[in-house]
Design a protein around this motif. Structure first.
Motif, PDB file in Angstrom:
ATOM      1  N   VAL A 116      45.567  57.500  63.773  1.00 34.47           N
ATOM      2  CA  VAL A 116      46.781  57.355  64.570  1.00 34.47           C
ATOM      3  C   VAL A 116      47.056  58.608  65.397  1.00 34.47           C
ATOM      4  CG1 VAL A 116      49.304  57.205  64.400  1.00 34.47           C
ATOM      5  CG2 VAL A 116      47.871  55.622  63.110  1.00 34.47           C
ATOM      6  N   GLU A 159      39.025  52.371  65.679  1.00 33.16           N
ATOM      7  CA  GLU A 159      40.481  52.397  65.586  1.00 33.16           C
ATOM      8  C   GLU A 159      41.081  53.392  66.572  1.00 33.16           C
ATOM      9  OE1 GLU A 159      43.944  53.078  62.200  1.00 33.16           O
ATOM     10  OE2 GLU A 159      41.878  52.696  61.596  1.00 33.16           O
ATOM     11  N   ILE A 190      43.796  52.576  69.706  1.00 35.86           N
ATOM     12  CA  ILE A 190      45.085  53.280  69.813  1.00 35.86           C
ATOM     13  C   ILE A 190      45.164  54.049  71.125  1.00 35.86           C
ATOM     14  CG2 ILE A 190      46.543  55.060  68.784  1.00 35.86           C
ATOM     15  CD1 ILE A 190      45.339  54.256  66.059  1.00 35.86           C
ATOM     16  N   SER A 228      45.741  51.698  74.002  1.00 35.35           N
ATOM     17  CA  SER A 228      47.069  51.102  73.953  1.00 35.35           C
ATOM     18  C   SER A 228      48.154  52.069  74.420  1.00 35.35           C
ATOM     19  CB  SER A 228      47.390  50.640  72.525  1.00 35.35           C
ATOM     20  OG  SER A 228      46.425  49.732  72.059  1.00 35.35           O
ATOM     21  N   THR A 229      47.978  53.362  74.183  1.00 37.61           N
ATOM     22  CA  THR A 229      49.033  54.326  74.470  1.00 37.61           C
ATOM     23  C   THR A 229      48.903  54.993  75.836  1.00 37.61           C
ATOM     24  OG1 THR A 229      47.749  55.998  73.246  1.00 37.61           O
ATOM     25  CG2 THR A 229      49.485  54.840  72.049  1.00 37.61           C
ATOM     26  N   SER A 270      51.691  53.856  68.102  1.00 40.68           N
ATOM     27  CA  SER A 270      50.351  54.169  67.595  1.00 40.68           C
ATOM     28  C   SER A 270      50.218  53.791  66.126  1.00 40.68           C
ATOM     29  CB  SER A 270      50.052  55.658  67.771  1.00 40.68           C
ATOM     30  OG  SER A 270      50.063  56.028  69.122  1.00 40.68           O
ATOM     31  N   ILE A 293      49.938  49.949  65.914  1.00 38.43           N
ATOM     32  CA  ILE A 293      48.610  49.497  66.328  1.00 38.43           C
ATOM     33  C   ILE A 293      47.571  49.851  65.271  1.00 38.43           C
ATOM     34  CG2 ILE A 293      46.769  49.841  68.019  1.00 38.43           C
ATOM     35  CD1 ILE A 293      48.974  48.101  69.034  1.00 38.43           C
ATOM     36  N   GLY A 294      47.642  51.076  64.733  1.00 43.00           N
ATOM     37  CA  GLY A 294      46.677  51.495  63.730  1.00 43.00           C
ATOM     38  C   GLY A 294      46.713  50.604  62.498  1.00 43.00           C
TER      39      GLY A 294
END
Length: 257
Positions: free
Chosen positions: A66, A124, A128, A131-132, A189, A192-193
């Protein structure tokens, strides 16, 4: 000091009452559930997971992914936001690709990341990060566009270099918007993680939740969920401390480029 403790107790009053009601209800009903557990059972399961080390092992695995993904997504997103906010031609050129990538659901792209990285830490982190990037970029770009053009004109008249303009003029002006973006994406985060670990990655807290479910241990499953919430609150507290003691001090001091 007294008022501080009184305020704390008022904030804890409702959760304590709700926990008490849940415990009494569980005792009165006398039913075994594969999805719910009384607070006392959740507490015992959580303490057991901490004592045998499984909770902390899963926590470090999740935090590693994360925080790494958050840092990469924040760095890339804020940098792109600064560039696109200051350079309108580049922003117009990149507008369509950015909107296309931003609209893609990160979880829907899991098969792509799994083909590239396989299962594990790298996959992973990639999800993340992807996505961020976009919320950080969009909010930073909007904050930069809100900077008064006159400030940049004055900085040029004073002979500041481009790097000094960014550090001494743009960043202090956009800091509130950028900080909000970073604080939101840090919590995002974590979500999502955990989701990636539940769906596809056999490590971390998300995987531990699924293992507890498969073992029909609702106490442990809910204890992990509560612990995840504690981590989320801790993230928010940490970001506020960083804002107060680190970020604002750095920006107020400034450094020449």
């Amino acid at each position: 000091m007294f008022h501080r403790y009184a305020s704390l107790m008022k904030g804890l009053a409702l959760p304590i009452i709700l926990l008490g009601i849940a415990e009494v209800w569980a005792i009165a009903v006398h039913t075994d559930s594969y999805t719910l557990a009384p607070p006392s059972r959740i507490l015992v399961a959580g303490l057991r997971a901490f004592s045998d080390g499984s909770m902390m092992t899963a926590t470090w695995q999740t935090l590693g992914s994360v925080l790494t993904g958050f840092a990469l997504g924040g760095l890339i997103g804020v940098s792109l936001g600064l560039i696109f906010g200051l350079q309108r031609p580049m922003d117009q050129l990149a507008e369509l690709p950015v909107e296309v990538f931003r609209a893609m659901p990160s979880i829907a792209l899991l098969p792509v990341w799994m083909v590239i990285y396989g299962l594990g830490y790298k996959m992973e982190v990639a999800v993340i990060t992807f996505s961020t990037i976009w919320p950080n970029m969009v909010m930073t770009r909007a904050a930069v566009r809100g900077v008064t053009p006159r400030l940049l004109e004055v900085s040029r008249v004073l002979g500041l270099s481009f790097g000094q303009q960014i550090w001494k003029v743009v960043l202090p002006a956009v800091f509130p918007g950028v900080f909000v973006a970073l604080r939101l994406t840090l919590g995002f985060s974590l979500v999502i993680g955990i989701t990636v670990e539940i769906v596809a990655n056999p490590q971390g807290l998300g995987s531990a939740i699924m293992l507890a479910r498969e073992a029909m241990d609702p106490g442990l499953m809910l204890a992990i969920l509560v612990w995840t919430g504690v981590i989320g609150v801790s993230f928010n507290i940490a970001m506020n401390l960083l804002k107060k003691h680190v970020f604002q001090r750095l920006l107020s001091q400034g450094t020449p480029a």
